[in-house]
Design a protein around this motif. Sequence first.
Motif, PDB file in Angstrom:
ATOM      1  N   GLU A 469       0.847  -1.183   0.000  1.00  0.00           N
ATOM      2  CA  GLU A 469       0.000   0.000   0.000  1.00  0.00           C
ATOM      3  C   GLU A 469       0.888   1.239   0.000  1.00  0.00           C
ATOM      4  N   PRO A 470       0.483   2.303  -0.685  1.00  0.00           N
ATOM      5  CA  PRO A 470       1.288   3.530  -0.697  1.00  0.00           C
ATOM      6  C   PRO A 470       1.259   4.225   0.659  1.00  0.00           C
ATOM      7  N   ASP A 471       2.407   4.683   1.109  1.00  0.00           N
ATOM      8  CA  ASP A 471       2.518   5.360   2.401  1.00  0.00           C
ATOM      9  C   ASP A 471       2.409   6.859   2.164  1.00  0.00           C
ATOM     10  N   ILE A 472       1.207   7.346   2.118  1.00  0.00           N
ATOM     11  CA  ILE A 472       0.958   8.747   1.778  1.00  0.00           C
ATOM     12  C   ILE A 472       1.193   9.672   2.963  1.00  0.00           C
ATOM     13  N   ARG A 473       0.865   9.225   4.180  1.00  0.00           N
ATOM     14  CA  ARG A 473       0.908  10.080   5.370  1.00  0.00           C
ATOM     15  C   ARG A 473       1.978   9.655   6.364  1.00  0.00           C
ATOM     16  N   LYS A 474       3.014   8.978   5.878  1.00  0.00           N
ATOM     17  CA  LYS A 474       4.102   8.507   6.746  1.00  0.00           C
ATOM     18  C   LYS A 474       3.580   7.624   7.883  1.00  0.00           C
ATOM     19  N   GLU A 475       2.556   6.848   7.585  1.00  0.00           N
ATOM     20  CA  GLU A 475       2.009   5.943   8.590  1.00  0.00           C
ATOM     21  C   GLU A 475       2.884   4.711   8.757  1.00  0.00           C
ATOM     22  N   ALA A 476       3.832   4.510   7.834  1.00  0.00           N
ATOM     23  CA  ALA A 476       4.757   3.382   7.951  1.00  0.00           C
ATOM     24  C   ALA A 476       5.936   3.720   8.846  1.00  0.00           C
ATOM     25  N   LYS A 477       5.927   4.882   9.435  1.00  0.00           N
ATOM     26  CA  LYS A 477       6.990   5.311  10.327  1.00  0.00           C
ATOM     27  C   LYS A 477       6.447   5.475  11.743  1.00  0.00           C
ATOM     28  N   THR A 478       7.248   5.067  12.700  1.00  0.00           N
ATOM     29  CA  THR A 478       6.892   5.304  14.098  1.00  0.00           C
ATOM     30  C   THR A 478       7.140   6.774  14.431  1.00  0.00           C
ATOM     31  N   MET A 479       6.710   7.191  15.593  1.00  0.00           N
ATOM     32  CA  MET A 479       6.959   8.554  16.047  1.00  0.00           C
ATOM     33  C   MET A 479       8.460   8.847  16.047  1.00  0.00           C
ATOM     34  N   GLY A 480       9.257   7.926  16.572  1.00  0.00           N
ATOM     35  CA  GLY A 480      10.700   8.124  16.624  1.00  0.00           C
ATOM     36  C   GLY A 480      11.317   8.213  15.244  1.00  0.00           C
ATOM     37  N   MET A 481      10.831   7.404  14.306  1.00  0.00           N
ATOM     38  CA  MET A 481      11.351   7.449  12.937  1.00  0.00           C
ATOM     39  C   MET A 481      11.045   8.784  12.271  1.00  0.00           C
ATOM     40  N   ARG A 482       9.875   9.343  12.550  1.00  0.00           N
ATOM     41  CA  ARG A 482       9.527  10.641  11.963  1.00  0.00           C
ATOM     42  C   ARG A 482      10.384  11.756  12.552  1.00  0.00           C
ATOM     43  N   VAL A 483      10.620  11.685  13.854  1.00  0.00           N
ATOM     44  CA  VAL A 483      11.419  12.727  14.499  1.00  0.00           C
ATOM     45  C   VAL A 483      12.854  12.699  13.995  1.00  0.00           C
ATOM     46  N   PHE A 484      13.428  11.513  13.842  1.00  0.00           N
ATOM     47  CA  PHE A 484      14.828  11.380  13.436  1.00  0.00           C
ATOM     48  C   PHE A 484      14.963  10.976  11.969  1.00  0.00           C
ATOM     49  N   GLU A 485      13.989  11.343  11.178  1.00  0.00           N
ATOM     50  CA  GLU A 485      14.022  11.019   9.755  1.00  0.00           C
ATOM     51  C   GLU A 485      15.245  11.645   9.089  1.00  0.00           C
ATOM     52  N   ASN A 486      15.882  10.856   8.202  1.00  0.00           N
ATOM     53  CA  ASN A 486      17.071  11.291   7.455  1.00  0.00           C
ATOM     54  C   ASN A 486      18.285  11.523   8.352  1.00  0.00           C
ATOM     55  N   THR A 487      18.314  10.884   9.495  1.00  0.00           N
ATOM     56  CA  THR A 487      19.519  10.885  10.323  1.00  0.00           C
ATOM     57  C   THR A 487      19.968   9.436  10.481  1.00  0.00           C
ATOM     58  N   ASN A 488      21.163   9.236  10.966  1.00  0.00           N
ATOM     59  CA  ASN A 488      21.656   7.865  11.085  1.00  0.00           C
ATOM     60  C   ASN A 488      21.200   7.177  12.373  1.00  0.00           C
ATOM     61  N   VAL A 489      20.173   7.691  13.007  1.00  0.00           N
ATOM     62  CA  VAL A 489      19.563   6.999  14.146  1.00  0.00           C
ATOM     63  C   VAL A 489      18.097   6.670  13.869  1.00  0.00           C
ATOM     64  N   GLU A 490      17.621   6.943  12.662  1.00  0.00           N
ATOM     65  CA  GLU A 490      16.227   6.632  12.330  1.00  0.00           C
ATOM     66  C   GLU A 490      15.948   5.138  12.517  1.00  0.00           C
ATOM     67  N   TRP A 491      16.890   4.280  12.141  1.00  0.00           N
ATOM     68  CA  TRP A 491      16.719   2.842  12.249  1.00  0.00           C
ATOM     69  C   TRP A 491      16.468   2.379  13.683  1.00  0.00           C
ATOM     70  N   PHE A 492      16.984   3.165  14.637  1.00  0.00           N
ATOM     71  CA  PHE A 492      16.882   2.794  16.043  1.00  0.00           C
ATOM     72  C   PHE A 492      15.425   2.713  16.501  1.00  0.00           C
ATOM     73  N   PHE A 493      14.529   3.418  15.826  1.00  0.00           N
ATOM     74  CA  PHE A 493      13.115   3.478  16.186  1.00  0.00           C
ATOM     75  C   PHE A 493      12.241   2.651  15.241  1.00  0.00           C
ATOM     76  N   ASP A 494      12.886   1.787  14.451  1.00  0.00           N
ATOM     77  CA  ASP A 494      12.187   1.010  13.446  1.00  0.00           C
ATOM     78  C   ASP A 494      11.989  -0.431  13.930  1.00  0.00           C
ATOM     79  N   PRO A 495      10.725  -0.891  14.131  1.00  0.00           N
ATOM     80  CA  PRO A 495      10.497  -2.269  14.580  1.00  0.00           C
ATOM     81  C   PRO A 495      10.969  -3.320  13.588  1.00  0.00           C
ATOM     82  N   PHE A 496      11.145  -2.930  12.329  1.00  0.00           N
ATOM     83  CA  PHE A 496      11.590  -3.873  11.304  1.00  0.00           C
ATOM     84  C   PHE A 496      13.118  -3.950  11.202  1.00  0.00           C
TER      85      PHE A 496
END
Length: 497
Positions: A469-496
């Motif tokens: 499904e297309p991720d139009i509203r960044k619903e595929a990102k957790t709160m932490g991933m959105r806050v640290f988006e495009n930094t090298n700690v974004e993965w830290f908040f990713d359940p996958f």
Amino acid sequence: MPAVLVSYSSFKSLASLPWQFVVRVYRGGLNRRNIPTLAFNFALNFFPVFLWLTIFKNAGVIPTRLRPRIHSQLAFLADVFMFGDSAGELVSQYGADARFAAAMTWLTSTVFALAVLVAAPVSVWYYLYYKRRLNYNVIDPYAALFHRNQPFSPTAPRAILPFLFLIYTFVGLNTVHLLTSQNEDNFTKNKDLLAWTSYVLLHLLAPIFTAVYLYVFHPPGTLKAFSLAMGLQNICGVFSHLLVPMAPPWFVHMYGIKDTEHVSYEQEGFAAGLTRVDSHLGTHLNSKGFHKSPIVFGAVPSLHSAIAVQCFLFLITRATSTKANFGSASQGQNRDCVQLQEPPTIAASQLSAPKEPESFELDSVTDVSLTPSGGSVTPPPNMVYATPIPEAALNSRWLRIFHIAFLPRFLGTTFPLLQWWSTMYLDHHFRFDLFVGMCYAVTSFLIVNHYYLQPRVLKRWCNLRMGVEPDIRKEAKTMGMRVFENTNVEWFFDPFA
């Protein structure tokens, strides 16, 4: 947690400007919504909890003539016969004539443990996995995606441990009970303060900390599921208090099991062991608070136990450990990556299945899951990070506790044990009360997990993350991933990740 990683170069600029971090938190929290909408969603999600508090607060207005009979002996007798009379309570309350009954409690508790807590759950496990031959985790159908890849087996820990949880609870309650003797020699100031910290402070703060963790580190909607489960168990619990009132242990120890004079709705509450804390702190807050309790005979189920176990269930089942080293596909890094085989095609057929777990055809869950692979591999859709993960972060011994999700699992397991100890030490609940509270929590969790969390939250999250499904509203990102988006700690908040 992110503070551990602030030394990485791409995060220095963000850390040097605190206001940028605040802006990221603000935008990440709203996620294209406005503040009134966020406040409305918060109130809606926590409405079950608010409803429970309202019912509890106003329970005292119910006319006494409409209330049911108080069962002053039921919880006491259920406790000794289901868990064993290790403290000699039957003889203490009923006299020498109860010696034979006290000896029989060892037999009744053994039968209860083996027949109800072991044989019955294991029979369900055997029926599901060997008679119906289900080849996926019935409690967490998407476990292969969220946890380390392992070929599914009915004897794998994640498949069999849920069916042994009841007997683990039985052993845990009896073990903790040995430390909660109501003799004066067992009471110390340090124990009193520790029990107060758990019974009062952590009872209020632990669900909040759990909610924050779920909101920051896990798929959107997980927090709502936690609130629904918490509200459902507490509402059912308070109605149980009103419909089947039972006496707490302090009442039995204060007035005796045969007392009838004080078995009345006019009976005032008592802080029991918390009165010692008032003495240590030079206050009367605990005594006054329990003196005005609207439900004095609301011992069963113990909502202290139910809330602690609910936190445990969400922390244990949702906490995920690092599965592999993701990198940016555009930078062509050679490392052990994670390979998702044909995500769009397979995910569409598997993750769009009907909601009932029995109808899932997950023969190829292992094929769809994240599996280690050597060499340069293109990560699945929506799983490519703009900034590569630093090798230092992936290999650091200090970060190992985060890679294996040690903290949520350790704290989630410790909290119920500490809460069980504190409630018995303070003489507020029997083992029976705590066990029934656990049953309310497990039942509520299973209902919410089956009808909401798995089909409406995790299924859609997997579809979004795997490009179905297309991720139009960044619903595929957790709160932490959105806050640290495009930094090298974004993965830290990713359940996958």
